[in-house]
Scaffold this active site. Structure first.
Site, short mmCIF file in Angstrom:
data_model
loop_
_atom_site.label_atom_id
_atom_site.label_comp_id
_atom_site.label_asym_id
_atom_site.label_seq_id
_atom_site.Cartn_x
_atom_site.Cartn_y
_atom_site.Cartn_z
N ARG A 185 0.86 -1.18 0.00
CA ARG A 185 0.00 0.00 0.00
C ARG A 185 0.89 1.23 0.00
O ARG A 185 2.12 1.12 0.08
CB ARG A 185 -0.96 -0.04 1.21
N GLY A 186 0.26 2.41 -0.09
CA GLY A 186 1.05 3.62 -0.25
C GLY A 186 1.27 3.83 -1.75
O GLY A 186 1.65 2.90 -2.48
N ALA A 187 1.01 5.06 -2.18
CA ALA A 187 0.98 5.33 -3.63
C ALA A 187 2.24 4.86 -4.38
O ALA A 187 2.14 4.14 -5.39
CB ALA A 187 0.71 6.81 -3.86
N ARG A 196 -7.10 -0.44 -7.31
CA ARG A 196 -7.48 0.58 -6.32
C ARG A 196 -7.63 1.90 -7.09
O ARG A 196 -6.81 2.21 -7.95
CB ARG A 196 -6.42 0.73 -5.21
N GLN A 231 -2.71 2.52 9.95
CA GLN A 231 -1.37 2.49 9.33
C GLN A 231 -0.35 3.24 10.19
O GLN A 231 0.84 2.94 10.12
CB GLN A 231 -1.42 3.11 7.93
N ASP A 247 -1.60 10.60 -1.95
CA ASP A 247 -1.90 9.53 -2.90
C ASP A 247 -2.14 10.08 -4.29
O ASP A 247 -1.99 9.37 -5.29
CB ASP A 247 -3.11 8.74 -2.42
N ASN A 272 -5.12 12.66 0.37
CA ASN A 272 -4.33 11.77 1.24
C ASN A 272 -5.29 11.04 2.17
O ASN A 272 -6.51 11.26 2.15
CB ASN A 272 -3.29 12.59 2.01
N LYS A 273 -4.74 10.19 2.99
CA LYS A 273 -5.54 9.34 3.89
C LYS A 273 -6.56 10.17 4.67
O LYS A 273 -6.27 11.28 5.12
CB LYS A 273 -4.57 8.63 4.84
O1 MRU Z 1 -4.70 3.30 1.94
P1 MRU Z 1 -3.21 3.37 1.97
O2 MRU Z 1 -2.59 2.81 3.20
O3 MRU Z 1 -2.59 2.82 0.70
O4 MRU Z 1 -2.97 4.91 2.01
C1 MRU Z 1 -1.93 5.51 1.41
C2 MRU Z 1 -1.05 6.04 2.37
O5 MRU Z 1 -0.18 5.35 2.85
C3 MRU Z 1 -1.17 7.41 2.78
O6 MRU Z 1 -2.27 8.07 2.32
C4 MRU Z 1 0.10 8.13 2.55
O7 MRU Z 1 0.11 9.21 3.37
C5 MRU Z 1 0.37 8.51 1.12
S1 MRU Z 1 1.28 7.33 0.23
C6 MRU Z 1 2.95 7.76 0.53
#
Ligand code: MRU
Length: 366
Positions: free
Chosen positions: A53-55, A90, A201, A242, A252-253
């Site tokens: 996970r994470g962009a 996703r 996370q 993201d 972002n999250k």
């Molecule tokens: O849903 P996730 O865990 O894939 O979310 C993404 C993230 O980890 C965060 O939004 C993050 O801050 C950006 S990706 C470096």
């Protein structure tokens, strides 16, 4: 970065030269395990189930997922289908489409019998580039932390949300890269880690990363940040993203927006760390143009943890009779962002700022 003193990346090609290994993030923080990706379906499942996970890491996994698809069939039709299947895994992180398109565009001009090798090479290049880009984000972000450290006694208190550390990328991380750099440089830093409900996370991954590197940190509830800022206990917010629009709106999250509002109200600098691959150059309005992933209500209703006897267990927090809505991301408008920390430097969150650093990527807008 290091786990038990040994260097790891989050994704790597196995010695076979065909299968791919990942750190299975659904097992952290209690168990450090790997998973093997052998097929395109494995890669898509790893992305959608959040084993990765994470962009940036989602993008890297898409690269190898495409290479795994090439192995089975590298006809034009098969590769187009593979690209679409990856992009659908996703919806929000733009690096996914960026990497799938990059692989597809790179591979298609090759003869069929050369496409697989070209795809693996391109996927490896995406991974190596990500490492360099994230390290560079770390170097630029370090300058902000150094400035704060010179202006006050005691630790620089940095608040971060979700996990934008090395686990969210191939290595180094985005928002945590400046923190790793500061720690390496001997600066006194302390990190407020938002737990980041519902997938936690922050509590599960960011805290684990920081603990592995002996970086002082404290896990807080998602609602605590504003209170800490009012009491001058936060010097700087660093978050990842993201997807960021060409105008600097940041997706972002979920919960990031509230942190940005609190930061603005309390004069706390709020910076977003991102590789340029996270910018969606084709859109200018985050609120209307970014699809927000809706995830299962079970992520909110069911909690997973470890019992006192060491067993991983799930418990239901409230009965199924109450409906749940689970938006995974939110939008922080550019005007709430103090600056964007990129691989080419720190700029204003605006079309002009991004264009100044990335003139070859920015699109002409009338
Ligand atoms: O849903 P996730 O865990 O894939 O979310 C993404 C993230 O980890 C965060 O939004 C993050 O801050 C950006 S990706 C470096």
């Amino acid at each position: 970065m290091l786990v038990n003193g040994k260097h790891y990346r989050t994704i790597w090609l196995d010695e076979s030269g065909t299968t791919v290994s990942i750190i299975d993030q659904t097992k952290l923080p209690y168990s450090f395990e790997f998973a093997t990706l052998k097929t395109l379906n494995d890669a898509c499942h790893a992305i959608s189930s959040m084993q990765v996970r994470g962009a940036p890491l989602i993008g890297a996994t898409a690269g190898y997922g495409f290479a795994l698809a090439c192995q089975v069939s590298s006809t034009d039709e098969a590769l187009l289908a593979a690209k679409h299947q990856l992009i659908a895994a996703r919806p929000t992180a733009v690096n996914l489409a960026w990497a799938a398109n990059r692989l597809y565009d790179h591979v298609m001009p090759f003869d069929h019998d050369q496409r697989t090798a070209a795809a693996y090479a391109c996927a490896a290049q995406i991974c190596d580039e990500d490492v360099n880009v994230c390290e560079s984000i770390g170097d630029y972000g370090l300058t902000l932390i150094e400035n704060i450290a010179q202006s006050k006694p005691g630790p620089v208190n940095i608040l971060t949300h979700c996990n934008a550390g090395w686990l969210a990328t191939v290595d180094w991380g985005t928002a945590l890269a400046p923190i790793y750099k500061a720690h390496q440089a001997g600066l006194d830093v302390h990190v407020w880690v938002d737990e980041t409900r519902p997938r936690n996370q922050g509590a599960f991954l960011t805290a684990w990363e920081l603990a592995s590197h002996n970086i002082p940190h404290t896990v807080i509830t998602d609602n605590a940040g504003g209170h800490l800022m009012q009491h001058k206990l936060v010097d700087l917010c660093l978050v990842g993203t993201d997807r960021t629009t060409a105008t600097g709106d940041v997706c972002n999250k979920i919960g990031t927006y509230l942190k940005a509002l609190a930061a603005r109200a309390n004069d706390v600098p709020f910076y977003v760390c991102l590789p340029s691959s996270t910018v969606d150059w084709e859109i200018s309005d985050g609120l209307t143009e970014i699809p927000i992933e809706q995830r299962s209500g079970d992520e909110i209703r069911i909690m997973q943890g470890v019992t006192s006897s060491g067993q991983v267990a799930k418990i239901e927090l409230f009965p199924e009779v109450s409906p749940v809505r689970n938006d995974a991301f939110d939008i922080t408008p550019a005007e709430l962002v103090s600056g964007l920390i990129t691989e080419r430097g720190i700029v204003e969150a605006s079309r002009e700022g991004l264009r100044e650093l990335f003139p070859e990527l920015a699109l002409d807008v009338a």
